[in-house]
Design a protein around this motif. Structure first.
Motif, PDB file in Angstrom:
ATOM      1  N   GLY A   1      24.191   2.369   0.954  1.00 19.87           N
ATOM      2  CA  GLY A   1      24.120   3.724   1.500  1.00 19.87           C
ATOM      3  C   GLY A   1      23.773   4.929   0.582  1.00 19.87           C
ATOM      4  N   GLY A   2      24.542   5.024  -0.367  1.00 21.74           N
ATOM      5  CA  GLY A   2      24.452   6.130  -1.252  1.00 21.74           C
ATOM      6  C   GLY A   2      22.952   6.337  -2.117  1.00 21.74           C
ATOM      7  N   LEU A   3      22.391   5.335  -2.444  1.00 24.76           N
ATOM      8  CA  LEU A   3      20.943   5.007  -2.876  1.00 24.76           C
ATOM      9  C   LEU A   3      19.907   5.297  -1.714  1.00 24.76           C
ATOM     10  CD1 LEU A   3      19.013   4.481  -4.956  1.00 24.76           C
ATOM     11  CD2 LEU A   3      19.310   1.765  -4.588  1.00 24.76           C
ATOM     12  N   ALA A   4      20.135   5.051  -0.583  1.00 25.48           N
ATOM     13  CA  ALA A   4      19.473   5.196   0.571  1.00 25.48           C
ATOM     14  C   ALA A   4      19.284   6.749   0.719  1.00 25.48           C
ATOM     15  CB  ALA A   4      19.893   4.308   1.767  1.00 25.48           C
ATOM     16  N   ARG A   5      20.220   7.364   0.740  1.00 22.92           N
ATOM     17  CA  ARG A   5      20.444   8.836   0.918  1.00 22.92           C
ATOM     18  C   ARG A   5      19.448   9.526  -0.239  1.00 22.92           C
ATOM     19  NH1 ARG A   5      23.451  12.450   3.995  1.00 22.92           N
ATOM     20  NH2 ARG A   5      23.944  14.525   2.863  1.00 22.92           N
ATOM     21  N   LEU A   6      19.944   9.013  -1.180  1.00 22.93           N
ATOM     22  CA  LEU A   6      19.089   9.704  -2.433  1.00 22.93           C
ATOM     23  C   LEU A   6      17.507   9.430  -2.500  1.00 22.93           C
ATOM     24  CD1 LEU A   6      21.681   9.288  -5.578  1.00 22.93           C
ATOM     25  CD2 LEU A   6      21.339  11.203  -4.099  1.00 22.93           C
ATOM     26  N   LEU A   7      17.242   8.383  -2.144  1.00 29.45           N
ATOM     27  CA  LEU A   7      15.666   8.263  -1.925  1.00 29.45           C
ATOM     28  C   LEU A   7      15.305   8.686  -0.912  1.00 29.45           C
ATOM     29  CD1 LEU A   7      15.785   4.011  -2.312  1.00 29.45           C
ATOM     30  CD2 LEU A   7      14.503   5.697  -3.795  1.00 29.45           C
TER      31      LEU A   7
ATOM     32  N   PHE B   1      11.258   9.500  -0.266  1.00 28.66           N
ATOM     33  CA  PHE B   1      10.973   8.014   0.312  1.00 28.66           C
ATOM     34  C   PHE B   1      11.437   7.356   1.360  1.00 28.66           C
ATOM     35  CE2 PHE B   1      10.922   8.369  -4.594  1.00 28.66           C
ATOM     36  CZ  PHE B   1       9.483   8.015  -4.696  1.00 28.66           C
ATOM     37  N   ASP B   2      10.571   7.148   2.226  1.00 31.36           N
ATOM     38  CA  ASP B   2      10.859   6.230   3.440  1.00 31.36           C
ATOM     39  C   ASP B   2      11.942   5.106   3.558  1.00 31.36           C
ATOM     40  OD1 ASP B   2      10.940   4.731   5.915  1.00 31.36           O
ATOM     41  OD2 ASP B   2       8.680   4.861   6.174  1.00 31.36           O
TER      42      ASP B   2
ATOM     43  N   ARG C   1       0.792  -1.190   0.039  1.00 37.05           N
ATOM     44  CA  ARG C   1       0.048  -0.007   0.198  1.00 37.05           C
ATOM     45  C   ARG C   1       0.742   1.266  -0.027  1.00 37.05           C
ATOM     46  NH1 ARG C   1      -5.096  -0.172   3.824  1.00 37.05           N
ATOM     47  NH2 ARG C   1      -5.414   1.641   2.753  1.00 37.05           N
ATOM     48  N   GLU C   2       2.142   1.060   0.437  1.00 31.98           N
ATOM     49  CA  GLU C   2       2.862   2.436   0.518  1.00 31.98           C
ATOM     50  C   GLU C   2       4.222   1.943   0.040  1.00 31.98           C
ATOM     51  OE1 GLU C   2       3.051   4.632   4.152  1.00 31.98           O
ATOM     52  OE2 GLU C   2       1.409   3.494   4.790  1.00 31.98           O
ATOM     53  N   THR C   3       5.018   2.753  -0.697  1.00 34.89           N
ATOM     54  CA  THR C   3       6.051   2.465  -0.993  1.00 34.89           C
ATOM     55  C   THR C   3       7.403   2.823  -0.174  1.00 34.89           C
ATOM     56  OG1 THR C   3       5.625   2.612  -3.511  1.00 34.89           O
ATOM     57  CG2 THR C   3       7.981   2.880  -3.225  1.00 34.89           C
ATOM     58  N   ARG C   4       7.882   1.872   0.311  1.00 37.74           N
ATOM     59  CA  ARG C   4       8.903   2.085   1.497  1.00 37.74           C
ATOM     60  C   ARG C   4      10.044   1.051   1.280  1.00 37.74           C
ATOM     61  NH1 ARG C   4       5.603   1.759   7.065  1.00 37.74           N
ATOM     62  NH2 ARG C   4       4.835  -0.217   6.190  1.00 37.74           N
ATOM     63  N   PHE C   5      11.040   1.353   1.556  1.00 42.53           N
ATOM     64  CA  PHE C   5      12.206   0.571   1.478  1.00 42.53           C
ATOM     65  C   PHE C   5      12.909   0.257   2.614  1.00 42.53           C
ATOM     66  CE2 PHE C   5      11.724   3.196  -2.215  1.00 42.53           C
ATOM     67  CZ  PHE C   5      11.604   2.311  -3.094  1.00 42.53           C
ATOM     68  N   VAL C   6      14.041  -0.916   2.442  1.00 35.28           N
ATOM     69  CA  VAL C   6      15.027  -1.037   3.248  1.00 35.28           C
ATOM     70  C   VAL C   6      16.241  -1.428   2.434  1.00 35.28           C
ATOM     71  CG1 VAL C   6      14.354  -3.537   3.715  1.00 35.28           C
ATOM     72  CG2 VAL C   6      15.946  -2.442   5.194  1.00 35.28           C
ATOM     73  N   ALA C   7      17.336  -0.779   2.672  1.00 35.51           N
ATOM     74  CA  ALA C   7      18.394  -0.938   1.846  1.00 35.51           C
ATOM     75  C   ALA C   7      19.625  -1.691   2.537  1.00 35.51           C
ATOM     76  CB  ALA C   7      19.009   0.410   1.451  1.00 35.51           C
TER      77      ALA C   7
ATOM     78  N   LEU D   1       8.119   5.512 -10.050  1.00 36.56           N
ATOM     79  CA  LEU D   1       7.906   6.366  -8.678  1.00 36.56           C
ATOM     80  C   LEU D   1       7.949   7.718  -8.923  1.00 36.56           C
ATOM     81  CD1 LEU D   1      10.267   4.295  -6.531  1.00 36.56           C
ATOM     82  CD2 LEU D   1       7.871   4.218  -6.567  1.00 36.56           C
ATOM     83  N   THR D   2       8.154   8.156 -10.183  1.00 37.48           N
ATOM     84  CA  THR D   2       8.390   9.596 -10.630  1.00 37.48           C
ATOM     85  C   THR D   2       7.261  10.631  -9.857  1.00 37.48           C
ATOM     86  OG1 THR D   2       9.516   9.202 -12.695  1.00 37.48           O
ATOM     87  CG2 THR D   2       8.695  11.365 -12.168  1.00 37.48           C
ATOM     88  N   GLY D   3       5.898  10.289  -9.978  1.00 33.40           N
ATOM     89  CA  GLY D   3       4.797  10.850  -9.438  1.00 33.40           C
ATOM     90  C   GLY D   3       4.621  10.848  -8.051  1.00 33.40           C
ATOM     91  N   SER D   4       5.587   9.999  -7.592  1.00 34.77           N
ATOM     92  CA  SER D   4       5.237   9.918  -5.944  1.00 34.77           C
ATOM     93  C   SER D   4       6.390  10.704  -5.108  1.00 34.77           C
ATOM     94  CB  SER D   4       5.500   8.170  -5.455  1.00 34.77           C
ATOM     95  OG  SER D   4       4.319   7.593  -6.102  1.00 34.77           O
ATOM     96  N   MET D   5       7.544  11.025  -5.922  1.00 37.70           N
ATOM     97  CA  MET D   5       8.427  11.823  -5.454  1.00 37.70           C
ATOM     98  C   MET D   5       7.982  13.185  -4.825  1.00 37.70           C
ATOM     99  SD  MET D   5      11.241  11.181  -8.381  1.00 37.70           S
ATOM    100  CE  MET D   5      12.705  12.097  -7.518  1.00 37.70           C
ATOM    101  N   ARG D   6       8.671  13.362  -3.562  1.00 37.53           N
ATOM    102  CA  ARG D   6       8.458  14.566  -2.887  1.00 37.53           C
ATOM    103  C   ARG D   6       9.837  14.974  -2.100  1.00 37.53           C
ATOM    104  NH1 ARG D   6       4.445  13.757  -5.080  1.00 37.53           N
ATOM    105  NH2 ARG D   6       2.404  13.624  -4.615  1.00 37.53           N
TER     106      ARG D   6
END
Length: 255
Positions: free
Chosen positions: A110-116, A121-122, A99-105, A182-187
């Motif tokens: 680490g670099g990708l996590a920071r950019l997300l 993105f959570d 239901r929600e787009t959430r990640f665990v890296a 995910l483009t439309g979900s970016m904040r």
């Protein structure tokens, strides 16, 4: 595994799923033995493809779940995420969508996590997370695992994951955003880059003692993190990050 005596099934993997196969099996139908009571999931992963990369499985033309027991002579077609058309009515491989787009890296992301986080993105990340902890967070919190470790994606608890092919964080971000649409979900600039907490607007008076000398004279808009206490403002670093996000994913939505 090569076809031989005993029950066999034929397999065909499509598009980027072929990246996980040896060259002799890419983009072609091949047969291999199936063990007694072998499920679709077991065979797909035994052939080298993490189940999290699979969106649709057809056995003799019918959509099946990962728990389908394979029988002698069955034809198995395995597909990744479809971009061109909606296949939701056909899906059988997962109980439900997230239901929600959430990640665990994992520790190498680490670099990708920071950019997300920069994109809003959570995203949980700690270079001390081991595979067991990442799998637990995926299962308990409904997070998508980001990794280049195929073994991690094959863990039973991991229901949603993304094998990241790119090697550098900006390209990794573009890959994940494109692949998951995910483009439309970016904040952008709504999360702390360090601790992942949501940011809130803060007044100059509130952050007076927490910013370097001269900042209050040059800037009037601030965002504060209640998680770790950091303060963000639209300085040169902010503008560089905004430019980077724009170059990776043009025209993201802005809160």
């Amino acid at each position: 595994m090569d076809a031989g005596v005993g029950p066999t099934a034929s397999f065909r993997f499509y598009e980027e799923l072929n990246d996980f196969l040896p060259s002799a099996r890419r983009r072609r139908t091949f047969s291999c033995p199936i063990a007694q009571a072998a499920t679709v999931k077991h065979m797909i992963e035994a052939l080298g493809v993490p189940h999290t990369e699979v969106e649709l499985v057809l056995v003799d033309g019918e959509s099946v779940g990962f728990d389908h027991l394979l029988a002698d002579g069955e034809r198995v077609a395995v597909y990744p995420k479809f971009e061109a058309f909606d296949i939701t009515p056909l899906l059988r491989v997962r109980e439900r969508a997230l239901r929600e787009t959430r990640f665990v890296a994992d520790a190498h992301m680490g670099g990708l996590a920071r950019l997300l986080r920069l994109a809003g993105f959570d995203t949980l990340y700690d270079n001390h997370f081991d595979d067991r902890e990442i799998a637990r967070l995926c299962a308990e919190e409904g997070r998508i695992v980001l990794t280049r470790d195929r073994g991690l994606l094959k863990r039973r608890e991991v229901t949603h994951g993304c094998y990241v092919r790119a090697l550098h964080p900006p390209e990794q971000l573009r890959e994940v955003v494109d692949r998951l649409d995910l483009t439309g979900s970016m904040r952008p600039f709504t999360r702390c880059l360090v601790c992942n907490a949501l940011l809130r607007c803060a007044s100059a008076e509130e952050v007076d003692s927490r910013v370097p000398p001269g900042v209050l004279e040059r800037h009037h808009r601030f965002a504060a993190c209640d998680g770790c206490g950091r303060v963000y403002w639209e300085g040169s670093h902010w503008r560089r990050m905004e430019g980077m996000i724009g170059s990776v994913v043009p025209h993201p939505a802005r809160s």
